[in-house]
Structures are given as C-alpha cells and as structure tokens.
Design an enzyme around this catalytic site. Sequence first.
Site, PDB file in Angstrom:
ATOM      1  N   HIS A 185       1.355  -0.586   0.125  1.00 56.38           N
ATOM      2  CA  HIS A 185       0.220  -0.082   0.075  1.00 56.38           C
ATOM      3  C   HIS A 185       0.629   1.239  -0.266  1.00 56.38           C
ATOM      4  CE1 HIS A 185      -2.999   2.990   1.245  1.00 56.38           C
ATOM      5  NE2 HIS A 185      -3.938   1.324   0.668  1.00 56.38           N
ATOM      6  N   ASP A 188      -8.320  -5.396   0.298  1.00 55.42           N
ATOM      7  CA  ASP A 188      -8.145  -6.216  -1.585  1.00 55.42           C
ATOM      8  C   ASP A 188      -8.272  -7.862  -0.951  1.00 55.42           C
ATOM      9  OD1 ASP A 188      -7.180  -3.785  -3.024  1.00 55.42           O
ATOM     10  OD2 ASP A 188      -9.262  -4.246  -2.763  1.00 55.42           O
TER      11      ASP A 188
HETATM   12  C1  SDX Z   1      -6.039  -0.111  -2.838  1.00 50.72           C
HETATM   13  O1  SDX Z   1      -4.565   4.632  -2.090  1.00 50.72           O
HETATM   14  C2  SDX Z   1      -5.194   4.117  -0.964  1.00 50.72           C
HETATM   15  O2  SDX Z   1      -5.680   4.310  -0.634  1.00 50.72           O
HETATM   16  C3  SDX Z   1      -5.970   2.441  -2.206  1.00 50.72           C
HETATM   17  C4  SDX Z   1      -6.693   1.492  -1.524  1.00 50.72           C
HETATM   18  C5  SDX Z   1      -8.196   2.510  -1.780  1.00 50.72           C
HETATM   19  O3  SDX Z   1      -9.239   2.010  -0.619  1.00 50.72           O
HETATM   20  O4  SDX Z   1      -8.229   3.633  -1.831  1.00 50.72           O
HETATM   21  O5  SDX Z   1      -6.058   0.809  -0.515  1.00 50.72           O
HETATM   22  C6  SDX Z   1      -7.241   0.855  -2.616  1.00 50.72           C
HETATM   23  O6  SDX Z   1      -5.721   0.359  -3.896  1.00 50.72           O
HETATM   24  C7  SDX Z   1      -5.408  -1.290  -2.478  1.00 50.72           C
HETATM   25  C8  SDX Z   1      -3.916  -1.167  -3.258  1.00 50.72           C
HETATM   26  C9  SDX Z   1      -4.182  -3.253  -4.254  1.00 50.72           C
HETATM   27  N1  SDX Z   1      -3.369  -3.381  -4.852  1.00 50.72           N
HETATM   28  C10 SDX Z   1      -2.874  -4.426  -5.334  1.00 50.72           C
HETATM   29  O7  SDX Z   1      -3.108  -5.191  -4.297  1.00 50.72           O
HETATM   30  C11 SDX Z   1      -1.861  -4.394  -6.192  1.00 50.72           C
HETATM   31  C12 SDX Z   1      -0.463  -5.006  -5.500  1.00 50.72           C
HETATM   32  N2  SDX Z   1       0.093  -3.711  -4.546  1.00 50.72           N
HETATM   33  C13 SDX Z   1       1.648  -3.243  -5.189  1.00 50.72           C
HETATM   34  O8  SDX Z   1       0.861  -3.014  -6.485  1.00 50.72           O
HETATM   35  C14 SDX Z   1       1.776  -1.604  -4.942  1.00 50.72           C
HETATM   36  O9  SDX Z   1       1.913  -2.270  -3.594  1.00 50.72           O
HETATM   37  C15 SDX Z   1       0.671  -0.465  -4.093  1.00 50.72           C
HETATM   38  C16 SDX Z   1       0.197  -0.380  -5.909  1.00 50.72           C
HETATM   39  C17 SDX Z   1       0.165  -0.920  -3.941  1.00 50.72           C
HETATM   40  C18 SDX Z   1       1.743   0.840  -4.335  1.00 50.72           C
HETATM   41  O10 SDX Z   1       2.403   0.647  -5.205  1.00 50.72           O
HETATM   42  P1  SDX Z   1       3.325   1.950  -4.408  1.00 50.72           P
HETATM   43  O11 SDX Z   1       3.438   2.996  -3.591  1.00 50.72           O
HETATM   44  O12 SDX Z   1       3.592   2.873  -5.759  1.00 50.72           O
HETATM   45  O13 SDX Z   1       4.530   1.037  -3.846  1.00 50.72           O
HETATM   46  P2  SDX Z   1       5.935   0.478  -5.164  1.00 50.72           P
HETATM   47  O14 SDX Z   1       4.955  -0.128  -6.210  1.00 50.72           O
HETATM   48  O15 SDX Z   1       6.807   1.386  -5.022  1.00 50.72           O
HETATM   49  O16 SDX Z   1       6.608  -0.802  -4.465  1.00 50.72           O
HETATM   50  C19 SDX Z   1       8.111  -0.538  -3.944  1.00 50.72           C
HETATM   51  C20 SDX Z   1       8.706  -1.145  -3.435  1.00 50.72           C
HETATM   52  C21 SDX Z   1       9.772  -2.159  -5.647  1.00 50.72           C
HETATM   53  O17 SDX Z   1      10.043  -2.898  -4.557  1.00 50.72           O
HETATM   54  P3  SDX Z   1      11.681  -2.187  -4.889  1.00 50.72           P
HETATM   55  O18 SDX Z   1      11.321  -1.093  -6.430  1.00 50.72           O
HETATM   56  O19 SDX Z   1      11.718  -1.500  -3.599  1.00 50.72           O
HETATM   57  O20 SDX Z   1      12.239  -3.482  -5.102  1.00 50.72           O
HETATM   58  O21 SDX Z   1       7.709  -2.680  -3.384  1.00 50.72           O
HETATM   59  C22 SDX Z   1       7.404  -3.148  -4.205  1.00 50.72           C
HETATM   60  C23 SDX Z   1       8.131  -2.983  -5.118  1.00 50.72           C
HETATM   61  O22 SDX Z   1       8.485  -3.654  -6.309  1.00 50.72           O
HETATM   62  N3  SDX Z   1       5.777  -3.913  -3.840  1.00 50.72           N
HETATM   63  C24 SDX Z   1       5.131  -5.648  -4.499  1.00 50.72           C
HETATM   64  C25 SDX Z   1       4.162  -5.695  -4.296  1.00 50.72           C
HETATM   65  N4  SDX Z   1       4.151  -4.119  -4.078  1.00 50.72           N
HETATM   66  C26 SDX Z   1       5.084  -3.347  -4.445  1.00 50.72           C
HETATM   67  N5  SDX Z   1       6.454  -6.394  -4.568  1.00 50.72           N
HETATM   68  C27 SDX Z   1       5.025  -7.723  -4.865  1.00 50.72           C
HETATM   69  N6  SDX Z   1       4.308  -7.739  -4.487  1.00 50.72           N
HETATM   70  C28 SDX Z   1       3.652  -6.496  -4.304  1.00 50.72           C
HETATM   71  N7  SDX Z   1       2.142  -6.382  -3.788  1.00 50.72           N
END
Ligand code: SDX
Length: 437
Positions: free
Chosen positions: A314, A371
């Site tokens: 998140h 989710d």
């Molecule tokens: C919702 O914003 C809100 O409030 C949203 C929400 C709401 O109520 O409206 O809470 C609802 O959208 C919840 C999130 C649902 N999405 C997912 O579950 C999709 C999977 N999660 C990711 O795509 C990610 O965690 C996000 C999109 C939720 C957040 O992305 P960020 O903040 O941009 O973080 P990032 O992508 O920069 O990740 C930081 C690191 C990265 O690794 P490094 O580059 O540091 O090595 O964490 C890794 C990412 O690769 N990472 C993951 C991961 N999520 C982040 N690696 C594997 N699996 C994951 N799910």
Amino acid sequence: MSTATTDAQTKTATISVEGQTIELPVIVGTENEKAIDISTLRSSTGYITYDDGFKNTGSCQSEVTFIDGEKGILRYRGIPIEELAEKSNFVETAYLIIYGKLPSKVELDRFTHQIADHTPLHEQAYHAIEGFSSSANPMAVLSGMINVIAGYAPPLSGEDPEAEFQSSVARLLGKAASICAATYRKAIGKSRVETLRDTAYAHNFLHQMFADPGSKYQADPDVARALDVILLLHADHEQNCSTSTVRMVGSSQANLYASVAAGVCALWGPLHGGANVKVLKMLAEIKTSGATIEEVIKRAKDKDDPFRLFGFGHRVYKNFDPRAKILKASADKVLSKMGKDDELLDIARKLEDVALNDPYFVDRKLYPNVDFYSGIIMRAMGIPVDLFTVMFAMGRMPGWIANWKEVHDNPKSVIYRPRQVYQGPTINRYIAIEDRS
Ligand code: SDX
C-alpha cells in the site's frame, strides 16, 4: 546546491537555491501533519517541484478521512473504522462521510427513504444496460450508466442546490446497486427483480442479485451484515487514485455524475480497485497450478517476473491496513456460517504467513491490504469475481461524493493543473514531406 529547513515554531520552511533563499509557509493539519506550501515557489525562484506518483505531495486540505499509515489508523470524520465497522452500517456511515456528522434518527430515516426512492432505475435506463454486450466488463457498464442516470434526473434548476445535491446523493447510492445487480442478471440471462423498499441496503442488494422473480431473497443476516461491513470499509480513503480523479474532474466544475464516472474508471485498474479481482484469480491460479507458496513468493520477489502479490502493499499503510484485519476476521465468520471451507482462504492465509516473515516484504513494509480478503468473502456470498470491483465502487461512492462536494463548495477552489518537466526535443522545424527521409 539547495537546502530546505523547517522552523516548526515560526511555521515556515526555508529553501535556498542558486544563491536565493525564500521562506515558505508551513501548513499543520489537525493531526499534526506538516506540509510546505509551495504556492509561491515558481514565481519566487522559477523552480517547480517534482514528485513521481505524488508520493510526497498533498493535493488538497480535506476534512473527510484521516489515515496514519505508520500506525494503521483510518478514521471517517474522526471516528475510527473499527468502531464504525462494529456499531454502524453502510448507509449511516455514508451520511457521516458526506454530511460530516452522524445523522439523527429523523435524518437517517429520511436519508434511508431517499435512497430507497432512488434505487429503481428509469425503465429506459434498463434498456441502456441492454445496449452493453453481455460480456462487457461491469466497470464499463457502471461508468457509462452513471452518466446515463444523470440524464434521467430532473434538470438542475439551482433554486435549491442542497436539495438537488441530496437527490443526486441518493440517486448515486441507490442506483449504483441497481446497475450492478441488473448487469449481473443480464449476464446470466435472468430478468430483473424489483427492489425492496423497507429492506436494509446490503440485504436489498442481495435480493436484487439473487431473488427469483416474484419472491424475496432471504439473505442470512450475518452474510448481509458482512456485505454491509465490506461496503462500509471501502467508503472512503483520503486521496487514493480514484478519489483524486474525482477531485481533479470536479475541479473543472464538472458535475457530480461526470466526476464520479471518472472515479469509477480510475478504480478499475489492477493496481487499485481492480486488485480484488486479481487476488481471487491469483489464488485460483495457485490452486490449479499446484504452485507452492514458496514458488509464488519467489515470483513476487523476482524483478524480472511481472507477477506481483496482489492484495499486498500500500502506498500509505506501512504497518498494516486496518480494513484487512477486520476483513480477515469476517472471512472466517462468513465461510463458517455458510458452511464453506474455501481452499483459497487457506492459500491466502499461508501466503500472508510466509510473506510477513520474508525479508523482501518486511523490508518493503508490504502487508495485506483491503483487497486481500474482501474477494474471498464476496465469492462465498455468491458474488461473481467480475463484480468485485463494482462492489468496491458501490462502497467508495460516499467518499467520492464527499470529496467532490469539498471541491465544489470551496469558493477558493482552483482547477487542478499540474506542471511538468519537459524532456522532449528542443526547438525543431517543419520539414516538407518531399524532403523527409
Ligand atoms: C487499493 O491508495 C489507496 O488508498 C488505495 C486503496 C483505497 O482504499 O483506495 O487502499 C485501495 O488500491 C489497495 C491496493 C490494491 N493494489 C494491489 O494490491 C496491487 C499490488 N500492490 C502493489 O501494486 C503496490 O503495493 C501498490 C500499488 C499498492 C503500492 O505501490 P507503491 O506505493 O507505488 O509502491 P511500489 O510499487 O513503489 O513498491 C515499493 C517496492 C517495490 O520494490 P523495489 O523497487 O523497492 O525493489 O515494493 C515492491 C515493489 O516492487 N512491491 C511489491 C508489491 N507491492 C510493492 N512486490 C511484490 N508484490 C507486491 N504486491
């Protein structure tokens, strides 16, 4: 070389750049969040700021929802989500979020009846749904139908804006459920059923989804309550992608329906509201492929593998998502109540256990989000996976409405128009086609 320092006492920040030093005001929120107001930065220094994904940028000041991502706090108008999930319901919480206070009994009754009055669709609106293919994504139908229902609302006269707003609120909350149910019944070839008037919101929705024509659907009270809590937990979440989209569109003075329809489209994406569909498909794929939890976790960590653990991580929560905690407990209760032993829930639990002990996830503060468990509960209720994100939109409707209202009612509101850093070709010339290679 530039430096920035904040003097909390004088509530200013000092930025020095290219030998120039300016003082910028600091804004402090009611929960002591601090922001540097850079409104005069460009006019004073010629500099803009850059913040990919707005990870460090506040787009507005809002009174609706407070999140503390480090402490796992979520409050609607100051009331903790845990209290609302235990003591309130979706309609009452929607009133709280939209109108800024818990309703009196008279206000709640009036609000409930307004929603009931506006739940049925105009007969021709049902024909509009017929115009979508049976395989149309339900989010496409919902986003399109929100502007369709606007067309059946009485023209806004401006004589009583508050009354017109209240009707629009009831129309969006009531008809979102009807659109969702009608989309589902069309896809399975069932004729629609009329909504029930004196029935709670979630129960009425389950009736519209699953009742046989001419009969009333008898939803298990615990199941209806669990669905009501799912909607309540999704009701708002400060400046997430879809809510920011609603504010962005509303800032051009677009009407509430157009702004909410844009929010539906933003929510659709698999990184946002579409994640609940991806979680179920991910769990189902793990079950059918026979992949071990260790293999799945390995793929999620592999930068060369596009797979990620949907339902994890998140932007704001770096400790735990309080909604996920509540939903995890609810998943146990609903499945045992429905006598369903869901292998996918077992897989989800194992994934969570392994991930929360893996340095990759721990170091990046990745925890289950809203989710991760919601889809397992909705699936147990018989709600098809393709409708999960529409359910999220139904739940988020109050938050979108409240945020649009903040923009709309703010006399100092300005159109959202971010700057950019241009990286394209410098001055170029037109070349006649005969001279081009
Ligand atoms: C919702 O914003 C809100 O409030 C949203 C929400 C709401 O109520 O409206 O809470 C609802 O959208 C919840 C999130 C649902 N999405 C997912 O579950 C999709 C999977 N999660 C990711 O795509 C990610 O965690 C996000 C999109 C939720 C957040 O992305 P960020 O903040 O941009 O973080 P990032 O992508 O920069 O990740 C930081 C690191 C990265 O690794 P490094 O580059 O540091 O090595 O964490 C890794 C990412 O690769 N990472 C993951 C991961 N999520 C982040 N690696 C594997 N699996 C994951 N799910």
